[in-house]
Design a protein around this motif. Structure first.
Motif, short mmCIF file in Angstrom:
data_model
loop_
_atom_site.label_atom_id
_atom_site.label_comp_id
_atom_site.label_asym_id
_atom_site.label_seq_id
_atom_site.Cartn_x
_atom_site.Cartn_y
_atom_site.Cartn_z
N THR A 41 33.94 35.51 -11.53
CA THR A 41 33.02 36.63 -11.67
C THR A 41 32.11 36.36 -12.87
O THR A 41 32.59 35.98 -13.94
CB THR A 41 33.80 37.94 -11.91
N ALA A 42 30.81 36.53 -12.66
CA ALA A 42 29.85 36.32 -13.75
C ALA A 42 30.03 37.42 -14.79
O ALA A 42 30.16 38.60 -14.45
CB ALA A 42 28.44 36.31 -13.20
N VAL A 43 30.08 37.02 -16.07
CA VAL A 43 30.25 37.98 -17.16
C VAL A 43 29.04 37.93 -18.09
O VAL A 43 28.20 37.05 -17.98
CB VAL A 43 31.56 37.69 -17.95
N GLU A 44 29.01 38.85 -18.99
CA GLU A 44 27.95 38.97 -20.00
C GLU A 44 27.88 37.69 -20.82
O GLU A 44 28.90 37.09 -21.15
CB GLU A 44 28.37 40.11 -20.91
N GLY A 45 26.71 37.19 -21.11
CA GLY A 45 26.53 36.01 -21.94
C GLY A 45 26.43 34.72 -21.14
O GLY A 45 26.43 33.64 -21.72
N GLY A 46 26.40 34.80 -19.82
CA GLY A 46 26.21 33.61 -18.99
C GLY A 46 27.47 32.87 -18.63
O GLY A 46 27.40 31.79 -18.08
N GLU A 123 24.10 37.16 -11.28
CA GLU A 123 24.03 38.40 -12.06
C GLU A 123 25.42 38.79 -12.54
O GLU A 123 26.42 38.43 -11.92
CB GLU A 123 23.46 39.52 -11.18
N VAL A 124 25.46 39.53 -13.63
CA VAL A 124 26.73 39.96 -14.21
C VAL A 124 27.48 40.80 -13.18
O VAL A 124 26.91 41.70 -12.56
CB VAL A 124 26.49 40.77 -15.50
N GLY A 125 28.76 40.46 -12.95
CA GLY A 125 29.60 41.17 -12.01
C GLY A 125 29.62 40.58 -10.61
O GLY A 125 30.44 40.97 -9.79
#
Length: 181
Positions: A41-46, A123-125
């Protein structure tokens, strides 16, 4: 113009090379399509939070070792069965070398087909998936080992059965009135 001729042994060796590379490459293509994927899962900060419930890298390595070993055994059995005039130590060792090359072709084709890099612009999430790469290392030794084992077993059983057959036919009386004793 002089015609160039090659010995049959060269043609046989080239045919084996082509057979092994084609068979291993086709199965490598299929393996690359069906390799297990990792999800994250994509998280904040790349970055990505990787799902650690399965080990896709280890499963891919295990499938690589098993598939190349089975292919090598099948090829060795086929060559032993259908190339009776070429049976011997040289063919066995050449075939083992070819299965190493075939395993490399399997790994390279499968790695080229499989999506090995996650989408870094996610994208985040959002969920991303990819096939993790691995170094085949000692996994390359499985195919020649099985190849040598299958081919040597065939040679051993053939030699054992031919000498037993010669002893059995020598004991059979050839003339009327001749006894076994």
């Amino acid at each position: 113009m002089a015609r160039i001729t090659f010995p049959r042994t060269v043609g046989f060796g080239a045919g084996l090379l082509a057979l092994v590379l084609i068979v291993f490459s086709i199965f490598g293509l299929l393996w690359g399509l069906w390799r297990p994927e990792m999800t994250a899962t994509a998280v904040e900060g790349g970055g990505f939070a990787i799902d650690t419930t399965s080990n896709a890298q280890f499963q891919g390595f295990g499938a690589f070792v098993l598939a190349t070993a089975l292919l090598a055994g099948a090829v060795a059995f086929g060559v032993f069965k259908y190339a009776k005039s070429r049976r011997g130590l040289a063919t066995m060792l050449y075939l083992a070398l070819l299965t190493v090359l075939g395993s490399l072709a399997f790994w390279l084709v499968g790695g080229f087909i499989a999506p090995t890099m996650p989408d870094v612009t996610a994208e985040v999430g959002s969920q991303v998936s990819w096939v993790p790469s691995f170094n085949p290392g000692l996994g390359l030794a499985a195919a020649p080992f099985v190849c040598l084992l299958v081919y040597w077993s065939g040679l051993y059983l053939t030699i054992g059965s031919s000498s037993a057959g010669e002893e059995a036919t020598a004991a059979v009386p050839t003339e009327v009135g001749q006894s076994l004793y």
